[in-house]
Design a protein around this motif. Sequence first.
Motif, PDB file in Angstrom:
ATOM      1  N   MET A 125       0.821  -1.203   0.000  1.00 27.76           N
ATOM      2  CA  MET A 125       0.000   0.000   0.000  1.00 27.76           C
ATOM      3  C   MET A 125       0.858   1.258   0.000  1.00 27.76           C
ATOM      4  O   MET A 125       0.537   2.242  -0.685  1.00 27.76           O
ATOM      5  CB  MET A 125      -0.942  -0.003   1.207  1.00 27.76           C
ATOM      6  N   VAL A 126       1.939   1.253   0.755  1.00 26.10           N
ATOM      7  CA  VAL A 126       2.835   2.413   0.748  1.00 26.10           C
ATOM      8  C   VAL A 126       3.469   2.569  -0.635  1.00 26.10           C
ATOM      9  O   VAL A 126       3.591   3.686  -1.158  1.00 26.10           O
ATOM     10  CB  VAL A 126       3.906   2.276   1.843  1.00 26.10           C
ATOM     11  N   THR A 127       3.864   1.463  -1.241  1.00 25.34           N
ATOM     12  CA  THR A 127       4.404   1.511  -2.594  1.00 25.34           C
ATOM     13  C   THR A 127       3.376   2.055  -3.572  1.00 25.34           C
ATOM     14  O   THR A 127       3.699   2.859  -4.467  1.00 25.34           O
ATOM     15  CB  THR A 127       4.858   0.110  -3.044  1.00 25.34           C
ATOM     16  N   SER A 128       2.130   1.640  -3.407  1.00 21.97           N
ATOM     17  CA  SER A 128       1.062   2.126  -4.275  1.00 21.97           C
ATOM     18  C   SER A 128       0.890   3.634  -4.142  1.00 21.97           C
ATOM     19  O   SER A 128       0.744   4.346  -5.146  1.00 21.97           O
ATOM     20  CB  SER A 128      -0.252   1.413  -3.931  1.00 21.97           C
ATOM     21  N   ILE A 129       0.945   4.138  -2.920  1.00 20.75           N
ATOM     22  CA  ILE A 129       0.771   5.579  -2.702  1.00 20.75           C
ATOM     23  C   ILE A 129       1.937   6.367  -3.295  1.00 20.75           C
ATOM     24  O   ILE A 129       1.749   7.417  -3.923  1.00 20.75           O
ATOM     25  CB  ILE A 129       0.612   5.868  -1.198  1.00 20.75           C
ATOM     26  N   VAL A 130       3.156   5.873  -3.098  1.00 21.10           N
ATOM     27  CA  VAL A 130       4.328   6.558  -3.652  1.00 21.10           C
ATOM     28  C   VAL A 130       4.265   6.584  -5.177  1.00 21.10           C
ATOM     29  O   VAL A 130       4.526   7.624  -5.817  1.00 21.10           O
ATOM     30  CB  VAL A 130       5.627   5.881  -3.164  1.00 21.10           C
ATOM     31  N   LEU A 131       3.917   5.454  -5.784  1.00 20.07           N
ATOM     32  CA  LEU A 131       3.781   5.410  -7.235  1.00 20.07           C
ATOM     33  C   LEU A 131       2.685   6.351  -7.723  1.00 20.07           C
ATOM     34  O   LEU A 131       2.822   6.996  -8.775  1.00 20.07           O
ATOM     35  CB  LEU A 131       3.488   3.985  -7.695  1.00 20.07           C
ATOM     36  N   CYS A 132       1.600   6.444  -6.956  1.00 23.29           N
ATOM     37  CA  CYS A 132       0.509   7.359  -7.309  1.00 23.29           C
ATOM     38  C   CYS A 132       0.996   8.800  -7.320  1.00 23.29           C
ATOM     39  O   CYS A 132       0.677   9.579  -8.220  1.00 23.29           O
ATOM     40  CB  CYS A 132      -0.646   7.207  -6.324  1.00 23.29           C
ATOM     41  N   PHE A 133       1.761   9.163  -6.305  1.00 22.69           N
ATOM     42  CA  PHE A 133       2.254  10.539  -6.216  1.00 22.69           C
ATOM     43  C   PHE A 133       3.149  10.868  -7.406  1.00 22.69           C
ATOM     44  O   PHE A 133       3.014  11.932  -8.031  1.00 22.69           O
ATOM     45  CB  PHE A 133       3.018  10.724  -4.900  1.00 22.69           C
ATOM     46  N   VAL A 134       4.047   9.954  -7.744  1.00 23.02           N
ATOM     47  CA  VAL A 134       4.909  10.164  -8.900  1.00 23.02           C
ATOM     48  C   VAL A 134       4.078  10.199 -10.183  1.00 23.02           C
ATOM     49  O   VAL A 134       4.331  11.004 -11.091  1.00 23.02           O
ATOM     50  CB  VAL A 134       5.988   9.068  -8.966  1.00 23.02           C
ATOM     51  N   SER A 135       3.069   9.346 -10.260  1.00 23.92           N
ATOM     52  CA  SER A 135       2.219   9.289 -11.454  1.00 23.92           C
ATOM     53  C   SER A 135       1.486  10.595 -11.681  1.00 23.92           C
ATOM     54  O   SER A 135       1.338  11.047 -12.817  1.00 23.92           O
ATOM     55  CB  SER A 135       1.221   8.143 -11.330  1.00 23.92           C
ATOM     56  N   VAL A 136       1.007  11.202 -10.595  1.00 23.07           N
ATOM     57  CA  VAL A 136       0.292  12.476 -10.722  1.00 23.07           C
ATOM     58  C   VAL A 136       1.209  13.533 -11.327  1.00 23.07           C
ATOM     59  O   VAL A 136       0.824  14.279 -12.243  1.00 23.07           O
ATOM     60  CB  VAL A 136      -0.240  12.921  -9.350  1.00 23.07           C
ATOM     61  N   LEU A 137       2.444  13.617 -10.827  1.00 28.38           N
ATOM     62  CA  LEU A 137       3.386  14.613 -11.341  1.00 28.38           C
ATOM     63  C   LEU A 137       3.721  14.351 -12.809  1.00 28.38           C
ATOM     64  O   LEU A 137       3.768  15.285 -13.622  1.00 28.38           O
ATOM     65  CB  LEU A 137       4.667  14.593 -10.507  1.00 28.38           C
ATOM     66  N   VAL A 138       3.929  13.091 -13.161  1.00 25.96           N
ATOM     67  CA  VAL A 138       4.285  12.762 -14.542  1.00 25.96           C
ATOM     68  C   VAL A 138       3.103  12.989 -15.475  1.00 25.96           C
ATOM     69  O   VAL A 138       3.250  13.549 -16.575  1.00 25.96           O
ATOM     70  CB  VAL A 138       4.776  11.305 -14.626  1.00 25.96           C
ATOM     71  N   ALA A 139       1.911  12.573 -15.050  1.00 25.57           N
ATOM     72  CA  ALA A 139       0.739  12.694 -15.913  1.00 25.57           C
ATOM     73  C   ALA A 139       0.375  14.149 -16.174  1.00 25.57           C
ATOM     74  O   ALA A 139      -0.055  14.499 -17.284  1.00 25.57           O
ATOM     75  CB  ALA A 139      -0.448  11.956 -15.289  1.00 25.57           C
ATOM     76  N   VAL A 140       0.546  15.006 -15.172  1.00 25.27           N
ATOM     77  CA  VAL A 140       0.232  16.428 -15.372  1.00 25.27           C
ATOM     78  C   VAL A 140       1.116  17.024 -16.457  1.00 25.27           C
ATOM     79  O   VAL A 140       0.669  17.834 -17.278  1.00 25.27           O
ATOM     80  CB  VAL A 140       0.396  17.188 -14.040  1.00 25.27           C
ATOM     81  N   VAL A 141       2.377  16.614 -16.483  1.00 31.01           N
ATOM     82  CA  VAL A 141       3.291  17.107 -17.518  1.00 31.01           C
ATOM     83  C   VAL A 141       2.895  16.584 -18.895  1.00 31.01           C
ATOM     84  O   VAL A 141       2.973  17.302 -19.902  1.00 31.01           O
ATOM     85  CB  VAL A 141       4.741  16.714 -17.175  1.00 31.01           C
ATOM     86  N   GLY A 142       2.464  15.334 -18.968  1.00 23.89           N
ATOM     87  CA  GLY A 142       2.191  14.715 -20.258  1.00 23.89           C
ATOM     88  C   GLY A 142       0.802  14.940 -20.816  1.00 23.89           C
ATOM     89  O   GLY A 142       0.579  14.688 -22.011  1.00 23.89           O
ATOM     90  N   MET A 143      -0.130  15.411 -20.011  1.00 26.28           N
ATOM     91  CA  MET A 143      -1.488  15.603 -20.517  1.00 26.28           C
ATOM     92  C   MET A 143      -1.532  16.738 -21.529  1.00 26.28           C
ATOM     93  O   MET A 143      -0.849  17.755 -21.387  1.00 26.28           O
ATOM     94  CB  MET A 143      -2.451  15.882 -19.352  1.00 26.28           C
ATOM     95  N   ARG A 144      -2.337  16.575 -22.557  1.00 30.03           N
ATOM     96  CA  ARG A 144      -2.394  17.554 -23.643  1.00 30.03           C
ATOM     97  C   ARG A 144      -3.122  18.840 -23.263  1.00 30.03           C
ATOM     98  O   ARG A 144      -3.041  19.813 -24.003  1.00 30.03           O
ATOM     99  CB  ARG A 144      -3.056  16.922 -24.863  1.00 30.03           C
TER     100      ARG A 144
END
Length: 211
Positions: A84-103
Amino acid sequence: MANSGMQLLGFSLAFVGFIGSIAATIMVQWKASSYVGDNIITAQAMYQGLWKTCVSQSTGQIQCKVFDSLLQIPGMVQGARGLMVTSIVLCFVSVLVAVVGMRCTTCLEDQPEQKDKVALTGGILFILSGLCGLVATIWYGHRIAKEFYDPFTPTNSKFEFGAALFVGWASSSLLVIGGSFLCCKCGGSDSGRGKGYPSAAHPSQPGRDYV
């Protein structure tokens, strides 16, 4: 862009799953005491989570106790914690990456191909995060069901699924679905025929020359 709406929908679903994963991790109701068989004592209810255990009295008083020793925690709880902690950390990184990549954002606006790759990376990270949450909650729920149906488990020691498991299942599913939407590419760059190049003219058929 044609797929900006799908990206926004996927990011919204994944972000809701992110919040739900945090809530499920800190909730104490991963498993709740079961009232089956001769166990008719309903004056108190016991709840166990990943970090502490609580007892709720019929008067409304709740007493909680944090797990003292890490070495005394069952392996199932330790594994669920880590996932669960790994899932949360990956989520946080995903949010930052996805915001950059969204059109719909201005980051990397002059590099559309690179922007799509960044969005794809964010979607993959969201999916991995959801899979970590699913593994943790399904594993925990399987152990609860196994102990519940074990004939050697005392009746007053049986537990049922808690609310945190359902929150975790729903949140992890949203992460996987949202990440899949971010990975989808609808109406992307044209393939096969390059832009600006007209199709080759068909050769004139013999015997049909026009003046």
